[in-house]
Design a protein around this motif. Structure first.
Motif, PDB file in Angstrom:
ATOM      1  N   VAL A 556      55.922 122.954  17.683  1.00 18.90           N
ATOM      2  CA  VAL A 556      55.528 123.378  16.337  1.00 18.90           C
ATOM      3  C   VAL A 556      56.049 122.395  15.292  1.00 18.90           C
ATOM      4  O   VAL A 556      55.421 122.168  14.258  1.00 18.90           O
ATOM      5  CB  VAL A 556      56.094 124.800  16.041  1.00 18.90           C
ATOM      6  CG1 VAL A 556      55.783 125.243  14.628  1.00 18.90           C
ATOM      7  CG2 VAL A 556      55.570 125.801  17.047  1.00 18.90           C
ATOM      8  N   LEU A 557      57.212 121.784  15.618  1.00 22.38           N
ATOM      9  CA  LEU A 557      57.943 121.025  14.598  1.00 22.38           C
ATOM     10  C   LEU A 557      57.163 119.841  14.044  1.00 22.38           C
ATOM     11  O   LEU A 557      57.255 119.519  12.861  1.00 22.38           O
ATOM     12  CB  LEU A 557      59.297 120.562  15.147  1.00 22.38           C
ATOM     13  CG  LEU A 557      60.183 121.701  15.671  1.00 22.38           C
ATOM     14  CD1 LEU A 557      61.521 121.179  16.152  1.00 22.38           C
ATOM     15  CD2 LEU A 557      60.385 122.754  14.583  1.00 22.38           C
ATOM     16  N   LYS A 558      56.373 119.201  14.914  1.00 21.54           N
ATOM     17  CA  LYS A 558      55.657 118.007  14.440  1.00 21.54           C
ATOM     18  C   LYS A 558      54.611 118.344  13.372  1.00 21.54           C
ATOM     19  O   LYS A 558      54.157 117.463  12.644  1.00 21.54           O
ATOM     20  CB  LYS A 558      55.030 117.251  15.611  1.00 21.54           C
ATOM     21  CG  LYS A 558      54.022 118.037  16.395  1.00 21.54           C
ATOM     22  CD  LYS A 558      53.405 117.140  17.464  1.00 21.54           C
ATOM     23  CE  LYS A 558      52.232 117.829  18.111  1.00 21.54           C
ATOM     24  NZ  LYS A 558      52.351 118.205  19.464  1.00 21.54           N
ATOM     25  N   LEU A 559      54.264 119.623  13.284  1.00 23.62           N
ATOM     26  CA  LEU A 559      53.267 120.019  12.281  1.00 23.62           C
ATOM     27  C   LEU A 559      53.912 120.382  10.945  1.00 23.62           C
ATOM     28  O   LEU A 559      53.219 120.664   9.975  1.00 23.62           O
ATOM     29  CB  LEU A 559      52.481 121.243  12.781  1.00 23.62           C
ATOM     30  CG  LEU A 559      51.787 121.094  14.128  1.00 23.62           C
ATOM     31  CD1 LEU A 559      51.258 122.439  14.605  1.00 23.62           C
ATOM     32  CD2 LEU A 559      50.638 120.096  14.009  1.00 23.62           C
ATOM     33  N   CYS A 560      55.247 120.400  10.897  1.00 24.82           N
ATOM     34  CA  CYS A 560      55.927 120.914   9.701  1.00 24.82           C
ATOM     35  C   CYS A 560      56.343 119.795   8.743  1.00 24.82           C
ATOM     36  O   CYS A 560      56.628 118.673   9.150  1.00 24.82           O
ATOM     37  CB  CYS A 560      57.169 121.687  10.112  1.00 24.82           C
ATOM     38  SG  CYS A 560      56.743 123.108  11.102  1.00 24.82           S
ATOM     39  N   ASN A 561      56.409 120.140   7.458  1.00 28.53           N
ATOM     40  CA  ASN A 561      56.842 119.167   6.440  1.00 28.53           C
ATOM     41  C   ASN A 561      58.352 118.987   6.459  1.00 28.53           C
ATOM     42  O   ASN A 561      58.866 117.919   6.157  1.00 28.53           O
ATOM     43  CB  ASN A 561      56.454 119.648   5.036  1.00 28.53           C
ATOM     44  CG  ASN A 561      54.959 119.795   4.899  1.00 28.53           C
ATOM     45  OD1 ASN A 561      54.387 120.751   5.405  1.00 28.53           O
ATOM     46  ND2 ASN A 561      54.319 118.824   4.264  1.00 28.53           N
ATOM     47  N   ARG A 562      59.064 120.063   6.753  1.00 31.44           N
ATOM     48  CA  ARG A 562      60.524 119.992   6.737  1.00 31.44           C
ATOM     49  C   ARG A 562      61.072 120.965   7.765  1.00 31.44           C
ATOM     50  O   ARG A 562      60.482 122.027   7.996  1.00 31.44           O
ATOM     51  CB  ARG A 562      61.031 120.400   5.342  1.00 31.44           C
ATOM     52  CG  ARG A 562      62.184 119.578   4.853  1.00 31.44           C
ATOM     53  CD  ARG A 562      62.537 119.730   3.379  1.00 31.44           C
ATOM     54  NE  ARG A 562      62.075 120.893   2.703  1.00 31.44           N
ATOM     55  CZ  ARG A 562      60.938 120.932   1.998  1.00 31.44           C
ATOM     56  NH1 ARG A 562      60.180 119.839   1.894  1.00 31.44           N
ATOM     57  NH2 ARG A 562      60.558 122.028   1.408  1.00 31.44           N
ATOM     58  N   ILE A 563      62.220 120.570   8.349  1.00 31.71           N
ATOM     59  CA  ILE A 563      62.810 121.445   9.367  1.00 31.71           C
ATOM     60  C   ILE A 563      64.240 121.788   8.956  1.00 31.71           C
ATOM     61  O   ILE A 563      65.030 120.900   8.617  1.00 31.71           O
ATOM     62  CB  ILE A 563      62.832 120.734  10.745  1.00 31.71           C
ATOM     63  CG1 ILE A 563      61.408 120.336  11.143  1.00 31.71           C
ATOM     64  CG2 ILE A 563      63.474 121.621  11.808  1.00 31.71           C
ATOM     65  CD1 ILE A 563      61.345 119.334  12.267  1.00 31.71           C
ATOM     66  N   TYR A 564      64.546 123.086   8.985  1.00 33.29           N
ATOM     67  CA  TYR A 564      65.911 123.523   8.690  1.00 33.29           C
ATOM     68  C   TYR A 564      66.503 124.116   9.960  1.00 33.29           C
ATOM     69  O   TYR A 564      65.862 124.929  10.626  1.00 33.29           O
ATOM     70  CB  TYR A 564      65.907 124.605   7.613  1.00 33.29           C
ATOM     71  CG  TYR A 564      65.552 124.107   6.221  1.00 33.29           C
ATOM     72  CD1 TYR A 564      66.474 123.383   5.458  1.00 33.29           C
ATOM     73  CD2 TYR A 564      64.302 124.386   5.665  1.00 33.29           C
ATOM     74  CE1 TYR A 564      66.147 122.950   4.178  1.00 33.29           C
ATOM     75  CE2 TYR A 564      63.979 123.961   4.394  1.00 33.29           C
ATOM     76  CZ  TYR A 564      64.907 123.234   3.646  1.00 33.29           C
ATOM     77  OH  TYR A 564      64.582 122.809   2.387  1.00 33.29           O
TER      78      TYR A 564
END
Ligand SMILES: Nc1ncnc2c1ncn2[C@@H]1O[C@H](COP(=O)(O)OP(=O)(O)OP(=O)(O)O)[C@@H](O)[C@H]1O
Ligand SMILES: [Mg+2]
Length: 574
Positions: A556-564
């Protein structure tokens, strides 16, 4: 003297009895609500009692006529007896119809009120109750209270009238006879406080154990599959028996107390009845009263003892009703979610199509009675962005989403929603309409797929629904079902796979069309390829919306603008 009496009354009202007064007052609210019907019901009861007295007195004159004592008015007496008999049947029929009507209405009204209260109560507070306990209060306790609304006060009044009526007639014909029943009064007063306290404590115990049984059954049925899969059927069956044994033991303990108490009271009643009979027989033998008066006494003494027993039986029912009222009041007095609407919120809602920015500012949070879950954390998410929350299990991802939803309350000024004009609102129950949320667990209800989706958007057409299902790649399997979107699914989505239910839940969130979408592990059961397709579709339609995804899946992470990353009470951007 007055001070002493005051002291005695205060002592009697102490502890449980004080509670009972408050709970009784609460029940009285419902009696007042239906006062017209209740008064009519009471009048019918009094009419019935008056007719039975008239019939008794008429019998006396009839017997006096038959025994040759007084032959006047025989026809009138016979007509009176027949009229009273028919009248008594009619009043009984009327009374039972009215009582059924009021009972049903009060029951449903209190149920709705309790249900509404549960719905709007503070979520954290409600979590202290097991669902079975809530169900038990909603059904069992409400039914006890609604029965009391019509059963108690009207019964008290009609029985008192019957008691006083019988007593007065006895006094009228022979006052010495009336003195005998009064002997029991001091014994009753001395015993009353002790018995009431004991009765109340047994009732509280009984209701709690009954909730325990209901909660156990409810939890077992909710987790039937796990119980079977874990091979725990025998364990749970034995546990049910253990819980039931506890219920039986408590019931029998209460029953023992009731049996002893009522046997003692009956004994007093019997002694008084025999004394009355003996005294009456002596007066008849002495020629002071007639044979008809003696029969009248016998009838009235049976009416006196039946009304006295009914009055006595009102005590346990009052204790039981007030106990149930107390358990309902506990739910209705839980803190409520506060829905404060102000001009800022109106503007935020009105201009929601421009998007909403989410900011968590220096948030430190802990659940009640627990340690800190998050300490001084900060995140933000703007319209058009997809933000991921990652991190080990149990670190606070769902907690953070619940704070944004206003389900749990953060400290002031820590969870902020802001629109493009800089208008700010704190996240709360009032800002919840701005969110679409897909929780970690299954949230489908029994009904058709279309009904499930329309819950959040009643105006949605079938095409809107199909469109939402297409976005979440759910229409692929829904279209193959015999009735398509009108196919029925079971409780918690029974009949569909977890991944299929997840896709339906996301479709429902999309159909709500809110500016913020929160997905809590919402695609965890999908294969990587479907998950990616679903998320890309969402991003395509959610261009001006803010999306937060809690996930354990790297895909999922590669589709996100930012990761917390949420870990060890901190949130760090990675
Ligand atoms: N209602 C509650 N009352 C008290 N503590 C709670 C409550 N709900 C959750 N917690 C605690 O808060 C912590 C964070 O829970 P949360 O559900 O937010 O974790 P999570 O990061 O979503 O975990 P997961 O990845 O397993 O879903 C946990 O340690 C949990 O024990
Ligand atoms: Mg979670």
């Amino acid at each position: 003297m007055i001070v002493f009496l005051h002291k005695v009354i205060n002592k009697i009202k102490d502890g449980y009895i004080k509670e009972m007064f408050i709970e009784g007052k609460w029940i009285l609210k419902y009696v007042k609500l239906y006062r017209k019907s209740v008064i009519f019901y009471i009048l019918l009861g009094i009419l019935g009692t008056a007719m039975s007295f008239a019939s008794s007195v008429a019998s006396k004159y009839l017997i006096d006529a038959i025994t040759g004592y007084d032959l006047s008015n025989t026809t009138f007496i016979v007509v009176t007896i027949i009229f009273m008999g028919v009248g008594s049947i009619a009043t009984t029929a009327f009374s039972s119809r009215i009582s059924a009507k009021i009972n049903l209405r009060v029951d449903k009204e209190i149920q709705c009120m309790v249900y509404d209260n549960i719905m709007t109560s503070d979520w954290e507070e409600l979590n202290y109750y097991r669902t079975g306990d809530l169900l038990n209060r909603l059904t069992g306790d409400v039914s006890t209270v609604s029965t009391a609304v019509l059963g108690w006060i009207p019964n008290l009044i009609t029985r008192l009238v019957q008691f006083i009526g019988a007593f007065s007639i006895i006094i009228y014909y022979d006052y010495t006879m009336a003195v005998i029943p009064l002997i029991s009064a001091p014994i009753s007063i001395i015993l009353s406080k002790h018995l009431l306290n004991k009765m109340k404590s047994y009732n509280v115990k009984m209701r709690n154990v009954s909730s325990e049984v209901m909660a156990f059954n409810d939890e077992s049925f909710q987790n039937l599959l796990s119980i079977k899969a874990l091979g725990l059927c025998d364990y749970f069956t034995n546990k049910l028996r253990a819980v039931q044994c506890k219920y039986i033991d408590t019931s029998l303990e209460y029953n023992k107390f009731s049996v002893y108490t009522s046997a003692f009271m009956s004994l007093i009643g019997m002694v008084i009845a025999y004394m009355c009979f003996g005294w009456g027989a002596y007066r008849l033998w002495s020629g002071i009263i007639t044979f008809g008066t003696m029969i009248l006494f016998l009838q009235l003494s049976s009416s006196l003892s039946s009304s006295f027993n009914s009055l006595l039986s009102l005590i346990p029912s009052a204790v039981s009703a007030t106990t149930s009222a107390g358990r309902i009041m506990e739910l209705t007095t839980l803190p409520h979610e506060t829905i404060k609407t102000d001009s800022a919120l109106h503007k935020l809602i009105k201009k929601q199509s421009h998007g909403i920015t989410i900011e968590i500012r220096n948030l430190t949070f802990k659940y009640k009675n627990s340690r800190n879950i998050l300490v001084n954390v900060n995140i933000y998410a703007k319209p058009g962005e997809v933000i991921a929350l990652v991190g080990p299990s149990g670190q606070g991802k769902t907690t953070l989403l619940s704070i944004l939803l206003g389900v749990i309350k953060p400290p002031p000024a820590t969870a902020i929603l802001k629109n493009y004009q800089g208008i700010i609102c704190e996240a709360s129950a009032a800002t919840r309409p701005l969110f679409s949320y897909v929780p970690q667990s299954n949230t489908m209800f029994c009904g058709t797929i279309a009904e499930n989706l329309r819950l959040v958007n009643p105006a949605a057409t079938d095409d809107d629904i199909i469109n939402a299902l297409n976005i979440t790649c759910a229409y692929e399997f829904v279209s193959k079902l015999p009735k398509g979107i009108h196919s029925i699914i079971g409780e918690k989505g029974c009949g569909l796979s977890v991944g299929q239910n997840q896709r339906l839940a996301i479709a429902r969130a999309i159909l709500k069309d809110s500016p913020i979408l929160l997905l809590d592990e919402a695609t965890s059961a999908l294969d990587v390829e479907t998950e990616e397709r679903v998320l890309r579709n969402i991003m395509a339609v959610y261009q001006n919306r803010t999306c937060i995804v809690a996930t354990h899946r790297p895909s999922v992470l590669k589709l996100c603008n930012r990761i917390y990353k949420v870990e060890n009470k901190c949130i760090t951007q990675i």
